[in-house]
Scaffold this motif. Structure first.
Motif, PDB file in Angstrom:
ATOM      1  N   TYR A  48       7.526   0.763  -4.114  1.00 30.65           N
ATOM      2  CA  TYR A  48       6.301   1.523  -3.843  1.00 30.65           C
ATOM      3  C   TYR A  48       5.136   0.589  -3.501  1.00 30.65           C
ATOM      4  CZ  TYR A  48       2.136   4.331  -4.647  1.00 30.65           C
ATOM      5  OH  TYR A  48       0.916   4.936  -4.508  1.00 30.65           O
ATOM      6  N   TRP A  49       4.909  -0.427  -4.349  1.00 29.95           N
ATOM      7  CA  TRP A  49       3.795  -1.347  -4.111  1.00 29.95           C
ATOM      8  C   TRP A  49       3.984  -2.115  -2.810  1.00 29.95           C
ATOM      9  CZ3 TRP A  49       0.002   0.306  -6.632  1.00 29.95           C
ATOM     10  CH2 TRP A  49       0.098   0.728  -7.956  1.00 29.95           C
ATOM     11  N   LEU A  50       5.210  -2.528  -2.522  1.00 32.40           N
ATOM     12  CA  LEU A  50       5.454  -3.262  -1.276  1.00 32.40           C
ATOM     13  C   LEU A  50       5.231  -2.383  -0.051  1.00 32.40           C
ATOM     14  CD1 LEU A  50       8.537  -5.473  -2.194  1.00 32.40           C
ATOM     15  CD2 LEU A  50       6.180  -6.232  -1.755  1.00 32.40           C
ATOM     16  N   ILE A 109       7.934 -13.126  -5.230  1.00 26.71           N
ATOM     17  CA  ILE A 109       6.872 -12.197  -5.642  1.00 26.71           C
ATOM     18  C   ILE A 109       5.677 -12.976  -6.195  1.00 26.71           C
ATOM     19  CG2 ILE A 109       6.253 -10.537  -7.472  1.00 26.71           C
ATOM     20  CD1 ILE A 109       7.443  -9.131  -5.096  1.00 26.71           C
ATOM     21  N   ILE A 110       5.947 -13.985  -6.987  1.00 28.23           N
ATOM     22  CA  ILE A 110       4.858 -14.812  -7.520  1.00 28.23           C
ATOM     23  C   ILE A 110       4.050 -15.407  -6.364  1.00 28.23           C
ATOM     24  CG2 ILE A 110       4.320 -16.959  -8.756  1.00 28.23           C
ATOM     25  CD1 ILE A 110       6.760 -16.233 -10.612  1.00 28.23           C
ATOM     26  N   GLN A 111       4.741 -15.957  -5.388  1.00 27.86           N
ATOM     27  CA  GLN A 111       4.042 -16.560  -4.240  1.00 27.86           C
ATOM     28  C   GLN A 111       3.250 -15.513  -3.465  1.00 27.86           C
ATOM     29  OE1 GLN A 111       3.736 -19.925  -3.264  1.00 27.86           O
ATOM     30  NE2 GLN A 111       2.130 -18.863  -2.145  1.00 27.86           N
ATOM     31  N   TYR A 112       3.861 -14.364  -3.215  1.00 33.45           N
ATOM     32  CA  TYR A 112       3.184 -13.306  -2.462  1.00 33.45           C
ATOM     33  C   TYR A 112       1.946 -12.804  -3.212  1.00 33.45           C
ATOM     34  CZ  TYR A 112       2.430  -9.123   0.354  1.00 33.45           C
ATOM     35  OH  TYR A 112       1.863  -8.155   1.163  1.00 33.45           O
ATOM     36  N   THR A 113       2.062 -12.630  -4.512  1.00 38.06           N
ATOM     37  CA  THR A 113       0.913 -12.131  -5.274  1.00 38.06           C
ATOM     38  C   THR A 113      -0.190 -13.192  -5.361  1.00 38.06           C
ATOM     39  OG1 THR A 113       1.950 -12.662  -7.405  1.00 38.06           O
ATOM     40  CG2 THR A 113       2.214 -10.417  -6.581  1.00 38.06           C
ATOM     41  N   CYS A 129       1.594  -2.257   0.561  1.00 40.04           N
ATOM     42  CA  CYS A 129       1.169  -3.495   1.216  1.00 40.04           C
ATOM     43  C   CYS A 129       1.556  -3.499   2.690  1.00 40.04           C
ATOM     44  CB  CYS A 129       1.783  -4.711   0.516  1.00 40.04           C
ATOM     45  SG  CYS A 129       1.180  -4.976  -1.160  1.00 40.04           S
ATOM     46  N   GLN A 130       2.760  -3.040   2.953  1.00 38.89           N
ATOM     47  CA  GLN A 130       3.268  -3.012   4.324  1.00 38.89           C
ATOM     48  C   GLN A 130       2.426  -2.092   5.220  1.00 38.89           C
ATOM     49  OE1 GLN A 130       7.103  -1.066   4.855  1.00 38.89           O
ATOM     50  NE2 GLN A 130       7.745  -2.697   6.255  1.00 38.89           N
ATOM     51  N   MET A 131       1.977  -0.990   4.667  1.00 35.88           N
ATOM     52  CA  MET A 131       1.235  -0.003   5.450  1.00 35.88           C
ATOM     53  C   MET A 131      -0.274  -0.296   5.508  1.00 35.88           C
ATOM     54  SD  MET A 131       3.743   1.705   6.501  1.00 35.88           S
ATOM     55  CE  MET A 131       2.948   3.038   7.373  1.00 35.88           C
ATOM     56  N   SER A 132      -0.738  -1.205   4.675  1.00 40.01           N
ATOM     57  CA  SER A 132      -2.160  -1.556   4.660  1.00 40.01           C
ATOM     58  C   SER A 132      -2.410  -2.676   5.659  1.00 40.01           C
ATOM     59  CB  SER A 132      -2.592  -1.984   3.260  1.00 40.01           C
ATOM     60  OG  SER A 132      -2.416  -0.922   2.357  1.00 40.01           O
ATOM     61  N   LYS A 133      -3.302  -2.441   6.583  1.00 42.94           N
ATOM     62  CA  LYS A 133      -3.533  -3.394   7.672  1.00 42.94           C
ATOM     63  C   LYS A 133      -4.086  -4.740   7.208  1.00 42.94           C
ATOM     64  CE  LYS A 133      -4.046   0.223  11.047  1.00 42.94           C
ATOM     65  NZ  LYS A 133      -4.895   1.021  11.868  1.00 42.94           N
ATOM     66  N   SER A 134      -4.772  -4.761   6.096  1.00 43.64           N
ATOM     67  CA  SER A 134      -5.408  -6.004   5.652  1.00 43.64           C
ATOM     68  C   SER A 134      -4.537  -6.826   4.691  1.00 43.64           C
ATOM     69  CB  SER A 134      -6.755  -5.692   4.989  1.00 43.64           C
ATOM     70  OG  SER A 134      -6.558  -4.906   3.827  1.00 43.64           O
ATOM     71  N   TYR A 135      -3.267  -6.451   4.572  1.00 37.63           N
ATOM     72  CA  TYR A 135      -2.364  -7.168   3.667  1.00 37.63           C
ATOM     73  C   TYR A 135      -1.401  -8.037   4.466  1.00 37.63           C
ATOM     74  CZ  TYR A 135      -3.828  -4.749  -0.542  1.00 37.63           C
ATOM     75  OH  TYR A 135      -4.550  -4.314  -1.618  1.00 37.63           O
ATOM     76  N   PRO A 136      -0.995  -9.185   3.893  1.00 36.25           N
ATOM     77  CA  PRO A 136      -0.020 -10.039   4.595  1.00 36.25           C
ATOM     78  C   PRO A 136       1.357  -9.378   4.676  1.00 36.25           C
ATOM     79  CG  PRO A 136      -0.688 -11.020   2.479  1.00 36.25           C
ATOM     80  CD  PRO A 136      -1.457  -9.756   2.643  1.00 36.25           C
ATOM     81  N   ASP A 137       2.129  -9.831   5.645  1.00 33.63           N
ATOM     82  CA  ASP A 137       3.469  -9.296   5.867  1.00 33.63           C
ATOM     83  C   ASP A 137       4.333  -9.437   4.613  1.00 33.63           C
ATOM     84  OD1 ASP A 137       5.702  -8.318   7.456  1.00 33.63           O
ATOM     85  OD2 ASP A 137       6.455 -10.377   7.345  1.00 33.63           O
ATOM     86  N   CYS A 138       5.062  -8.381   4.297  1.00 32.97           N
ATOM     87  CA  CYS A 138       5.954  -8.422   3.122  1.00 32.97           C
ATOM     88  C   CYS A 138       7.343  -7.886   3.468  1.00 32.97           C
ATOM     89  CB  CYS A 138       5.346  -7.635   1.961  1.00 32.97           C
ATOM     90  SG  CYS A 138       5.128  -5.877   2.294  1.00 32.97           S
ATOM     91  N   ILE A 177      -3.542  -4.683  -6.744  1.00 29.60           N
ATOM     92  CA  ILE A 177      -2.182  -4.567  -6.208  1.00 29.60           C
ATOM     93  C   ILE A 177      -1.369  -5.802  -6.599  1.00 29.60           C
ATOM     94  CG2 ILE A 177      -0.754  -4.394  -4.122  1.00 29.60           C
ATOM     95  CD1 ILE A 177      -2.242  -1.812  -4.696  1.00 29.60           C
ATOM     96  N   ALA A 178      -1.977  -6.979  -6.523  1.00 27.59           N
ATOM     97  CA  ALA A 178      -1.270  -8.210  -6.895  1.00 27.59           C
ATOM     98  C   ALA A 178      -0.771  -8.124  -8.334  1.00 27.59           C
ATOM     99  CB  ALA A 178      -2.185  -9.423  -6.717  1.00 27.59           C
ATOM    100  N   ASN A 179      -1.609  -7.643  -9.227  1.00 34.87           N
ATOM    101  CA  ASN A 179      -1.231  -7.546 -10.642  1.00 34.87           C
ATOM    102  C   ASN A 179      -0.090  -6.555 -10.840  1.00 34.87           C
ATOM    103  OD1 ASN A 179      -1.559  -8.171 -13.429  1.00 34.87           O
ATOM    104  ND2 ASN A 179      -2.639  -6.240 -13.687  1.00 34.87           N
ATOM    105  N   GLN A 180      -0.186  -5.393 -10.226  1.00 33.00           N
ATOM    106  CA  GLN A 180       0.872  -4.375 -10.348  1.00 33.00           C
ATOM    107  C   GLN A 180       2.196  -4.892  -9.790  1.00 33.00           C
ATOM    108  OE1 GLN A 180       0.765  -1.537 -11.899  1.00 33.00           O
ATOM    109  NE2 GLN A 180      -1.407  -1.362 -12.255  1.00 33.00           N
ATOM    110  N   LEU A 181       2.119  -5.524  -8.638  1.00 32.70           N
ATOM    111  CA  LEU A 181       3.317  -6.031  -7.970  1.00 32.70           C
ATOM    112  C   LEU A 181       3.944  -7.183  -8.757  1.00 32.70           C
ATOM    113  CD1 LEU A 181       5.119  -5.746  -5.505  1.00 32.70           C
ATOM    114  CD2 LEU A 181       3.496  -7.162  -4.238  1.00 32.70           C
ATOM    115  N   LEU A 182       3.109  -8.044  -9.312  1.00 33.66           N
ATOM    116  CA  LEU A 182       3.628  -9.151 -10.109  1.00 33.66           C
ATOM    117  C   LEU A 182       4.380  -8.634 -11.333  1.00 33.66           C
ATOM    118  CD1 LEU A 182       3.789 -12.233 -10.565  1.00 33.66           C
ATOM    119  CD2 LEU A 182       1.661 -12.021 -11.876  1.00 33.66           C
ATOM    120  N   LYS A 183       3.811  -7.648 -11.999  1.00 30.89           N
ATOM    121  CA  LYS A 183       4.453  -7.090 -13.203  1.00 30.89           C
ATOM    122  C   LYS A 183       5.789  -6.428 -12.876  1.00 30.89           C
ATOM    123  CE  LYS A 183       0.272  -6.162 -15.876  1.00 30.89           C
ATOM    124  NZ  LYS A 183      -0.556  -5.104 -16.454  1.00 30.89           N
ATOM    125  N   SER A 184       5.784  -5.521 -11.907  1.00 39.12           N
ATOM    126  CA  SER A 184       7.027  -4.789 -11.610  1.00 39.12           C
ATOM    127  C   SER A 184       8.059  -5.682 -10.926  1.00 39.12           C
ATOM    128  CB  SER A 184       6.738  -3.545 -10.766  1.00 39.12           C
ATOM    129  OG  SER A 184       6.251  -3.888  -9.484  1.00 39.12           O
TER     130      SER A 184
END
Length: 121
Positions: free
Chosen positions: A82-84, A24-28, A87-96, A39-46
């Motif tokens: 939820y956050w992942l 998660i740290i690497q992805y964020t 990210c998965q459904m957003s076209k401009s986000y890297p694969d997760c 999104i990075a901040n929310q995902l890093l926290k949770s």
């Protein structure tokens, strides 16, 4: 930094949560490089909170305290999912997808812990 070999070999959920937190740290960090700060901040926290709660549960003062901390981990797991999915459904986000797969494995283990604890009341 790694968890001790003793923890790695004896507690699969601790190991999985720790490795997931590192991923998660690497992805964020990747998200932040793309200026996806919110999104990075929310995902890093949770995402890192799951393991923090599971780790904290290891020193619970009672069975009820342990159950409470594992429930908190489960809630953080749901938020992370939820956050992942966003990210998965957003076209401009890297694969997760790899993170979602790991999260589902952790979910199965945490849910099994919860079922076991509730049935032993």
């Amino acid at each position: 930094m790694k968890l001790s070999n003793e923890v790695e070999s004896s507690n699969i959920i601790l190991k999985k949560c720790f490795e997931f937190s590192l991923a998660i740290i690497q992805y964020t960090e990747d998200l932040e490089a793309l200026k996806k700060f919110v999104i990075a901040n929310q995902l890093l926290k949770s995402g890192t909170s799951i393991g923090a709660n599971v780790y904290e549960a290891q020193d619970a003062e009672s069975k009820a305290d342990f159950l409470h901390k594992i429930k908190l981990a489960a809630k953080e797991l749901n938020e992370t999912e939820y956050w992942l999915h966003l990210c998965q459904m957003s076209k401009s986000y890297p694969d997760c997808e790899y993170l979602i797969v790991e999260l589902k494995e952790m979910s199965k283990i945490i849910n099994k812990i919860l079922i076991t604890l509730k049935s032993s009341k």
